[in-house]
Design a protein around this motif. Sequence first.
Motif, PDB file in Angstrom:
ATOM      1  N   THR A 186      21.806  -2.660   4.489  1.00  0.00           N
ATOM      2  CA  THR A 186      22.618  -1.412   4.180  1.00  0.00           C
ATOM      3  C   THR A 186      23.721  -1.546   3.098  1.00  0.00           C
ATOM      4  O   THR A 186      24.268  -0.356   2.877  1.00  0.00           O
ATOM      5  N   ASP A 187      24.257  -2.673   2.966  1.00  0.00           N
ATOM      6  CA  ASP A 187      25.198  -2.916   1.933  1.00  0.00           C
ATOM      7  C   ASP A 187      24.700  -2.500   0.489  1.00  0.00           C
ATOM      8  O   ASP A 187      25.189  -2.369  -0.643  1.00  0.00           O
ATOM      9  N   ILE A 188      23.408  -2.525   0.203  1.00  0.00           N
ATOM     10  CA  ILE A 188      22.474  -2.437  -0.912  1.00  0.00           C
ATOM     11  C   ILE A 188      22.824  -1.021  -1.402  1.00  0.00           C
ATOM     12  O   ILE A 188      22.487  -0.163  -0.742  1.00  0.00           O
ATOM     13  N   PRO A 189      23.254  -0.582  -2.468  1.00  0.00           N
ATOM     14  CA  PRO A 189      23.481   0.794  -2.743  1.00  0.00           C
ATOM     15  C   PRO A 189      22.252   1.453  -3.232  1.00  0.00           C
ATOM     16  O   PRO A 189      21.156   0.715  -3.565  1.00  0.00           O
TER      17      PRO A 189
ATOM     18  N   ALA B 188       0.997  -1.143   0.116  1.00  0.00           N
ATOM     19  CA  ALA B 188       0.002   0.038   0.046  1.00  0.00           C
ATOM     20  C   ALA B 188       0.851   1.383  -0.023  1.00  0.00           C
ATOM     21  O   ALA B 188       0.421   2.467  -0.237  1.00  0.00           O
ATOM     22  N   GLY B 189       2.086   1.092   0.508  1.00  0.00           N
ATOM     23  CA  GLY B 189       3.037   2.463   0.625  1.00  0.00           C
ATOM     24  C   GLY B 189       3.535   3.110  -0.364  1.00  0.00           C
ATOM     25  O   GLY B 189       3.975   4.216  -0.034  1.00  0.00           O
ATOM     26  N   GLY B 190       3.469   2.708  -1.482  1.00  0.00           N
ATOM     27  CA  GLY B 190       4.349   3.276  -2.567  1.00  0.00           C
ATOM     28  C   GLY B 190       5.739   3.390  -2.195  1.00  0.00           C
ATOM     29  O   GLY B 190       6.487   2.299  -2.308  1.00  0.00           O
ATOM     30  N   HIS B 191       6.316   4.644  -1.815  1.00  0.00           N
ATOM     31  CA  HIS B 191       7.842   4.560  -1.640  1.00  0.00           C
ATOM     32  C   HIS B 191       8.235   4.076  -0.222  1.00  0.00           C
ATOM     33  O   HIS B 191       9.311   4.206   0.271  1.00  0.00           O
ATOM     34  N   ARG B 192       7.272   3.653   0.640  1.00  0.00           N
ATOM     35  CA  ARG B 192       7.329   2.984   1.860  1.00  0.00           C
ATOM     36  C   ARG B 192       6.941   1.419   2.087  1.00  0.00           C
ATOM     37  O   ARG B 192       5.794   1.319   1.343  1.00  0.00           O
ATOM     38  N   ALA B 193       7.618   0.613   2.670  1.00  0.00           N
ATOM     39  CA  ALA B 193       7.449  -0.864   2.526  1.00  0.00           C
ATOM     40  C   ALA B 193       7.712  -1.379   4.070  1.00  0.00           C
ATOM     41  O   ALA B 193       8.526  -0.812   4.670  1.00  0.00           O
TER      42      ALA B 193
ATOM     43  N   ALA C 228      18.773 -14.409   3.584  1.00  0.00           N
ATOM     44  CA  ALA C 228      18.683 -14.228   1.859  1.00  0.00           C
ATOM     45  C   ALA C 228      17.359 -13.711   1.524  1.00  0.00           C
ATOM     46  O   ALA C 228      17.342 -13.078   0.449  1.00  0.00           O
ATOM     47  N   ASP C 229      16.257 -14.395   2.042  1.00  0.00           N
ATOM     48  CA  ASP C 229      14.735 -13.900   1.716  1.00  0.00           C
ATOM     49  C   ASP C 229      14.697 -12.304   2.123  1.00  0.00           C
ATOM     50  O   ASP C 229      14.134 -11.715   1.087  1.00  0.00           O
ATOM     51  N   VAL C 230      15.079 -12.168   3.170  1.00  0.00           N
ATOM     52  CA  VAL C 230      14.631 -10.740   3.781  1.00  0.00           C
ATOM     53  C   VAL C 230      15.756  -9.864   2.613  1.00  0.00           C
ATOM     54  O   VAL C 230      14.902  -8.773   2.264  1.00  0.00           O
ATOM     55  N   ILE C 231      16.947 -10.099   2.472  1.00  0.00           N
ATOM     56  CA  ILE C 231      17.886  -9.299   1.676  1.00  0.00           C
ATOM     57  C   ILE C 231      17.142  -9.275   0.046  1.00  0.00           C
ATOM     58  O   ILE C 231      17.180  -8.228  -0.379  1.00  0.00           O
ATOM     59  N   ALA C 232      16.779 -10.425  -0.392  1.00  0.00           N
ATOM     60  CA  ALA C 232      16.212 -10.157  -1.633  1.00  0.00           C
ATOM     61  C   ALA C 232      14.895  -9.413  -1.789  1.00  0.00           C
ATOM     62  O   ALA C 232      14.986  -8.323  -2.666  1.00  0.00           O
ATOM     63  N   GLU C 233      14.178  -9.372  -0.796  1.00  0.00           N
ATOM     64  CA  GLU C 233      12.931  -8.781  -0.802  1.00  0.00           C
ATOM     65  C   GLU C 233      13.470  -7.039  -0.760  1.00  0.00           C
ATOM     66  O   GLU C 233      12.996  -6.225  -1.442  1.00  0.00           O
ATOM     67  N   CYS C 234      14.159  -6.714   0.192  1.00  0.00           N
ATOM     68  CA  CYS C 234      14.757  -5.562   0.331  1.00  0.00           C
ATOM     69  C   CYS C 234      15.387  -4.896  -1.219  1.00  0.00           C
ATOM     70  O   CYS C 234      15.256  -3.930  -1.465  1.00  0.00           O
ATOM     71  N   ARG C 235      16.392  -5.935  -1.718  1.00  0.00           N
ATOM     72  CA  ARG C 235      16.897  -5.458  -2.922  1.00  0.00           C
ATOM     73  C   ARG C 235      15.658  -5.038  -3.984  1.00  0.00           C
ATOM     74  O   ARG C 235      15.996  -3.976  -4.727  1.00  0.00           O
ATOM     75  N   ASP C 236      14.950  -6.015  -4.044  1.00  0.00           N
ATOM     76  CA  ASP C 236      13.848  -5.794  -5.087  1.00  0.00           C
ATOM     77  C   ASP C 236      12.818  -4.362  -4.768  1.00  0.00           C
ATOM     78  O   ASP C 236      12.644  -3.798  -5.612  1.00  0.00           O
ATOM     79  N   LEU C 237      12.732  -4.167  -3.496  1.00  0.00           N
ATOM     80  CA  LEU C 237      11.918  -2.911  -3.194  1.00  0.00           C
ATOM     81  C   LEU C 237      12.702  -1.606  -3.425  1.00  0.00           C
ATOM     82  O   LEU C 237      12.279  -0.862  -4.193  1.00  0.00           O
TER      83      LEU C 237
ATOM     84  N   ALA D 168      15.118  -1.523  -5.794  1.00  0.00           N
ATOM     85  CA  ALA D 168      15.509  -1.415  -7.265  1.00  0.00           C
ATOM     86  C   ALA D 168      13.990  -0.629  -7.675  1.00  0.00           C
ATOM     87  O   ALA D 168      14.104  -0.217  -8.984  1.00  0.00           O
ATOM     88  N   GLY D 169      12.954  -0.956  -7.021  1.00  0.00           N
ATOM     89  CA  GLY D 169      11.755  -0.685  -7.551  1.00  0.00           C
ATOM     90  C   GLY D 169      11.543   0.822  -7.021  1.00  0.00           C
ATOM     91  O   GLY D 169      10.307   1.431  -7.182  1.00  0.00           O
ATOM     92  N   GLY D 170      12.242   1.471  -6.408  1.00  0.00           N
ATOM     93  CA  GLY D 170      12.043   2.831  -6.230  1.00  0.00           C
ATOM     94  C   GLY D 170      11.772   3.087  -4.422  1.00  0.00           C
ATOM     95  O   GLY D 170      11.506   3.937  -4.304  1.00  0.00           O
ATOM     96  N   CYS D 171      11.601   2.190  -3.944  1.00  0.00           N
ATOM     97  CA  CYS D 171      11.154   2.338  -2.463  1.00  0.00           C
ATOM     98  C   CYS D 171      12.427   3.068  -1.546  1.00  0.00           C
ATOM     99  O   CYS D 171      13.645   2.863  -1.966  1.00  0.00           O
ATOM    100  N   ARG D 172      11.906   3.984  -0.944  1.00  0.00           N
ATOM    101  CA  ARG D 172      12.680   4.828   0.049  1.00  0.00           C
ATOM    102  C   ARG D 172      12.927   4.571   1.142  1.00  0.00           C
ATOM    103  O   ARG D 172      13.602   5.289   1.986  1.00  0.00           O
ATOM    104  N   GLU D 173      11.926   3.920   1.937  1.00  0.00           N
ATOM    105  CA  GLU D 173      11.953   3.747   3.233  1.00  0.00           C
ATOM    106  C   GLU D 173      11.553   2.222   3.656  1.00  0.00           C
ATOM    107  O   GLU D 173      10.250   1.959   3.454  1.00  0.00           O
ATOM    108  N   ILE D 174      12.266   1.432   4.255  1.00  0.00           N
ATOM    109  CA  ILE D 174      12.031  -0.040   4.600  1.00  0.00           C
ATOM    110  C   ILE D 174      11.843  -0.107   6.078  1.00  0.00           C
ATOM    111  O   ILE D 174      12.789   0.487   6.637  1.00  0.00           O
ATOM    112  N   THR D 175      10.509  -0.454   6.481  1.00  0.00           N
ATOM    113  CA  THR D 175      10.551  -0.811   8.002  1.00  0.00           C
ATOM    114  C   THR D 175      10.735  -2.234   8.080  1.00  0.00           C
ATOM    115  O   THR D 175       9.817  -3.033   7.730  1.00  0.00           O
ATOM    116  N   LEU D 176      11.688  -2.621   9.045  1.00  0.00           N
ATOM    117  CA  LEU D 176      11.842  -4.291   9.236  1.00  0.00           C
ATOM    118  C   LEU D 176      11.073  -4.476  10.408  1.00  0.00           C
ATOM    119  O   LEU D 176      10.981  -3.649  11.395  1.00  0.00           O
ATOM    120  N   LEU D 177      10.280  -5.465  10.169  1.00  0.00           N
ATOM    121  CA  LEU D 177       9.235  -5.880  11.340  1.00  0.00           C
ATOM    122  C   LEU D 177       9.341  -6.893  12.251  1.00  0.00           C
ATOM    123  O   LEU D 177       9.915  -7.906  11.784  1.00  0.00           O
TER     124      LEU D 177
END
Length: 461
Positions: free
Chosen positions: A243-246, A167-172, A202-211, A213-222
């Motif tokens: 945070t190694d993901i550029p 739902a969040g657009g640039h936030r996930a 690996a699953d968490v990092i892959a999800e963050c990497r996709d987000l 790459a898709g333009g997400c600006r803020e990820i909140t880990l829950l």
Amino acid sequence: MIVNLRDTGVMKYTGLIREMNTPIARSACVITFGCQQNEADSEKLRGMLTDMGYTTAPSPEEADVIIMNTCAVRAHAENKVLSMLGKFKDKKTADPSVIIGVVGCMAAEQGTVDLLRRAFKYVSFTIEPNMISRLPEVMWRAANSERMFVIGTDKGDVVEGIPTERAGGHRAWVSVMYGCNNFCSYCIVPYVRGRERSRDSADVIAECRDLIAGGCREITLLGQNVNSYSSDTDFAGLLKRITDIPGDYRVRFMTSHPKDVSDALIDIMAERGDKIPPYFHLPLQSGSDRILHEMNRTYNREKYLKTVEKLRQKIPGIVISTDIIVGFPGETEEEFSETLDMLRTVRYDMVYAFIYSPREGTRAAKMDCQIPGDVKSERIGRLLRMQDEISLEKNTEYVGTVQRVLVDSVKTDGDGRLLSGRTPGNKLVHFRSATSAPGDFINVKITRAAPFNLFGELAKE
Ligand code: SAH
Ligand code: SF4
Ligand code: F3S
């Protein structure tokens, strides 16, 4: 048909039998109560519904399927759900093909499920939070007038690959772990969410990497207690790898239990300040050592204050917020004043205070000396009044500073475009700009403070 999900600890969502759910222009509405975990689960429920062919209804009144994603943390939350549910009865009577389901934490309470089964015949199904991946099967049965109550089947799986409609657009939101092992004596969460399980890094990092790459600006880990994250790395290690993901983005997390905020976590926050903003939610619950012991929190004032000191020393300017429970059984006036004293000592930026609510099945609900409602209300009023002053003082310190704000929303009023966003320290800022849009990072000069938010203007370059 029963879908067996019990083979291994980590499973892949298959959407089994979703083909059999063949809605023709049917629409669905998911209503969310409770915390961010539920927000994240609702995105999965919506993802599965879309995958099954349902469209999104603009409101429950217009929906053919209504799913209530519920919270059980306080009686107030449960009462809200039950009263809203009552309003849907006529809808089901008028159109028996309507499907009404209850998921989330209330659906993990046996007593509540028994009540819904007996007295709310128009509820087609319940699914406890750990089993939401079974929605396609349960929906198929509901469409064939079979009621199903998925509870207590299993509290130990991590299901990967559930379709997610964010739902969040640039936030996930990204869940990193599920469940809780802490059994704070007042809290229902370990009973309804089960034991701690972590997702593979690996699953968490892959999800963050996709987000990202898709333009997400803020990820909140829950997670109920993210510091207990444990896979091939701990939580500090996970933050480091993410945070190694550029890219230009922020990573936040919640919630942390004060008992296990590690030095490694503080160090990685200090080291990666550009991506992990200086904000920490550190739930205190009570300022009295006796009450903390009764709550089974396993830290005391001294240990808690040491953590705060370390955070402030290593991460200058860090914003700290907390949760407080007022009126835990047996809390004396003196013990309550120790909580006020902690608020004055720590000087939190923000406090989320709750009146203690007895939860059936928890240890505290059986304790003698439950505090009368009027005493609890009077105490929380005093606490909030005091904290409002502190919050305003803390916010006033930002006046004149320039903050890098992530824009969250924009609305237009008589004076033009009004934007809202968050500073690195998670403070809400309102400002005007003719151009900026949600998802932009923008420098804002703070001009005025209120207890719950700041006001600003575009900073000159
Ligand atoms: N795992 C998180 C969040 C738990 S629920 C944590 O430990 O911080 C969010 C907040 O609800 C808790 O921090 C607590 O302050 C409050 N809470 C939990 N159970 C409660 C109860 N029975 N009555 C009142 N507040 C409660
Ligand atoms: Fe509840 Fe305590 Fe677990 Fe938080 S850490 S979810 S308050 S039992
Ligand atoms: Fe409520 Fe369940 Fe979250 S009880 S606070 S929705 S974990």
